[in-house]
Design an enzyme around this catalytic site. Structure first.
Site, PDB file in Angstrom:
ATOM      1  N   LYS A  94       0.843  -1.417   0.005  1.00  0.00           N
ATOM      2  CA  LYS A  94      -0.008   0.054  -0.075  1.00  0.00           C
ATOM      3  C   LYS A  94       0.842   1.266  -0.057  1.00  0.00           C
ATOM      4  O   LYS A  94       1.726   1.475   0.963  1.00  0.00           O
ATOM      5  CB  LYS A  94      -0.867   0.029   1.272  1.00  0.00           C
ATOM      6  N   GLY A 155      -8.138  10.198   9.238  1.00  0.00           N
ATOM      7  CA  GLY A 155      -8.191  10.300  10.523  1.00  0.00           C
ATOM      8  C   GLY A 155      -9.310  11.381  11.000  1.00  0.00           C
ATOM      9  O   GLY A 155      -9.575  11.449  12.103  1.00  0.00           O
ATOM     10  N   GLY A 182     -10.635   8.608   6.012  1.00  0.00           N
ATOM     11  CA  GLY A 182     -11.902   9.636   6.666  1.00  0.00           C
ATOM     12  C   GLY A 182     -13.108   9.080   7.080  1.00  0.00           C
ATOM     13  O   GLY A 182     -14.210   9.786   7.803  1.00  0.00           O
TER      14      GLY A 182
END
Lengths: 255, 370
Positions: A94, A155, A182
């Protein structure tokens, strides 16, 4: 399930940061039903028993997706990916590059540069990126196995603030779209799946909940609900009230 | 280049000092999604004290959202207590008749291994300010000895030039700390009597030089007890906001140490109570949810344990504040007295009990930054 590089994957992916303890993380992972967890390479110390984040996950049969969190440019991210490949025996990565210290916004330029090189180096690249349709096209052309645009700032728990752009990204994509950051409530995850996202990745919302196991359960159910809604092909919203189906009746009459 | 000293010169201190705040201003600040400097000042005002529970709740929420349960542990390693300055509050001042020591290569390695054995992986190098004996030539020699042992190296020494910071970054320094002590020129002059540290502007513009050199992280702070702490805090907040805009890729940490007793040192004329200290830390968390807030071992274990879950994200543990304190010369005089003397291991255990996750390593050494 959906697939990346011929590997079937769950529609809810988890991050491993911010938990109070490895045990709590493991409990939340179990409750979420996920089979894939991303782990920041910077938190792994090679050759130390504090690989304790990794081994219990692997024992639980969970696939580890290393991420390059903390990298500030393409060079660092590529190095981290290579290190992860060696440490964890996986060519999946990732890709996360966020030089911006305040809001941790992904760097589109460096992410694209790194993605191109990592694909050439044989990696299965899942880039965390801005919700920019053009950038997502470029990442797809670079050979990324998926794109991971952010729902809102990482976050932030703000949900799908980037909805309009995410809809375009999903419409254009030929690779799975995983909404990455989010998502603060299970309902956000549900909406993402309804919208057509292949999957969602959740960390803060689960790890920082007063009860992470309950939060993980909520997200698991929300993802299921989103997929059911998609399969059901619910009718789109409308401004006007529709009594029954007058058009159908008329068309039947006319035919 | 425009630097912070210019910004400070244009700041209307009188207006800042005279500003008063009522409950409505505090409410506004408590509900704002991003704080203006005026909001920040309102949160520092006496009017905000009755709302301390709400302040704490918001600070806790923001800290949890940003950092989760992760708390960074580090240890200071004092390289030297030589100092060419005279600061009336510091036990290392040049006029103090204490035994001076600069760690040699072998002593440094011994100390470093002792710190490592305590479990630490993030090291803060500290030295008194002595350009000639503990300057770039010394750092050039010592840092490569330490780099292979720690995943993060931080440095807290005299302010240096931009080129020096560029070189230090190359040598492997990830973070540079430079505390202004006070932003108020008159007070600054009162406490800093001899040496290079008298040059307030050189110190004030130091974070600009660190940022320009591309160092990963900058630590800022004020020494509470030297002057009007509310004014110093607003100026520190102004400094932080300025630097965040100048250097968006740089991370920041803030520490708010209170003046502690030391050998030959002064008593504070501007004491900050526990309640006010907590208020101050809360206000900084609301101003900047993304930065590390550090709480020193000079504070009591009780206060540290109470603040850690709420807003503190980075802490030293098992600290020795004298060169050789871990292994080479553990009996020598410390820079300041420590209150929380729990070992690193005990501290980590305590964090776990508090539902927090001790983080020893936050950067892979092999990533090759620096």
């Amino acid at each position: 399930m959906f697939t990346i590089a011929e590997t079937p994957l769950p529609r809810l992916l988890l991050g491993s940061g911010k938990f109070a303890s490895p045990q709590l993380m493991l409990d939340a992972v179990r409750a979420s039903g996920t089979g894939l967890v991303t782990v920041a390479l910077k938190r792994i110390k090679p050759g130390q028993p504090s690989l304790d984040l990794i081994s219990p996950l692997q024992q639980a049969g969970v696939k580890i997706l290393p991420n390059t969190s903390g990298a500030v440019d393409a060079k660092e991210a590529i190095f981290a990916a290579e290190l992860a490949r060696e440490l964890l025996q996986t060519n999946w990565v990732k890709l996360e590059i966020h030089p911006d210290a305040r809001f941790l916004m992904p760097d589109p330029e460096q992410t694209l540069i790194a993605a191109r090189q990592l694909v050439k180096l044989g990696f299965v690249v899942l880039p965390y990126c801005s919700a920019d349709p053009m950038l997502c096209l470029r990442l797809q052309e670079a050979g990324c196995a998926a794109v991971m645009p952010l729902g809102s700032a990482i976050g932030s728990n703000q949900g799908l603030q980037n909805k309009a752009m995410l809809e375009i990204i999903i419409e254009q994509a030929r690779v799975p779209v995983i909404i990455d950051a989010g998502l603060g409530q299970p309902s956000h995850a549900c909406a993402a799946l309804e919208m057509g996202a292949a999957a969602v990745l959740v960390n803060t919302a689960i790890a920082t909940a007063a009860d992470p196991v309950q939060a993980a359960t909520g997200f698991r159910l929300a993802v299921e609900a989103g997929m059911a809604a998609r399969a059901a092909r619910c009718a789109p919203p409308s401004l006007h009230a529709n009594a029954s189906s007058p058009i159908d009746s008329l068309l039947t009459f006319l035919s | 280049m425009r630097s912070f000293s210019h910004v400070l010169a244009q700041t209307d201190w009188v207006a800042l000092q005279l500003a008063t705040f009522d409950t409505a201003a505090v409410e506004r600040a408590l509900t704002a999604s991003t704080l203006s400097l005026t909001d920040f000042q309102a949160l520092l005002s006496p009017a905000a004290l009755p709302r301390l529970p709400q302040l704490l709740e918001k600070a806790r929420l923001l800290t949890t959202q940003q950092f989760g349960a992760a708390r960074q542990l580090f240890a200071p390693l004092y390289l030297s207590n030589l100092c060419a300055n005279e600061c009336t509050y510091c036990g290392f001042s040049m006029s103090q008749a204490i035994k001076r020591r600069v760690l040699t290569d072998s002593e440094l390695i011994e100390e470093a291994h002792a710190v490592k054995a305590l479990g630490h992986d993030q090291l803060l190098l500290v030295a008194g300010e002595h350009e000639r004996k503990v300057g770039m030539a010394y750092f050039r020699q010592q840092i490569p000895l330490l780099k292979p042992l720690f995943s993060r190296l931080m440095l807290e020494v005299q302010p240096l030039a931009s080129n020096d910071y560029r070189e230090l970054k190359q040598l492997g320094i990830d973070t540079v700390l430079v505390y202004q002590e006070t932003y108020q020129a008159q007070a600054y002059a009162k406490y800093h009597l001899k040496g290079k540290k008298m040059d307030m502007i050189w110190r004030l513009d130091c974070p600009d030089r660190i940022g320009a050199a591309g160092v990963d992280k900058i630590g800022l702070g004020i020494l509470l007890g030297l002057a009007d702490w509310r004014l110093d805090a607003v100026l520190l907040a102004t400094h932080l906001r300025y630097l965040q805009q100048q250097f968006p890729y740089c991370q920041f940490s803030i520490a708010l140490p209170r003046l502690r007793p030391c050998s030959g040192g002064i008593e504070s004329s501007f004491p900050v109570s526990d309640r006010e200290l907590v208020q101050l830390y809360c206000a900084f968390r609301l101003l900047a949810p993304e930065i590390d807030l550090t709480l020193s071992t000079r504070e009591s274990s009780q206060l540290r344990d109470l603040l850690l879950p709420l807003m503190i994200t980075s802490l030293s543990a098992g600290s020795k504040t004298q060169p050789g304190g871990y292994q080479v010369a553990p009996q020598s005089l410390q820079q300041f007295s420590i209150d929380d003397d729990r070992s690193a291991k005990l501290m980590a255990q305590r964090l776990t009990e508090l539902g927090l996750q001790p983080v020893w390593t936050n950067w892979h050494p092999a990533f090759g930054r620096g």
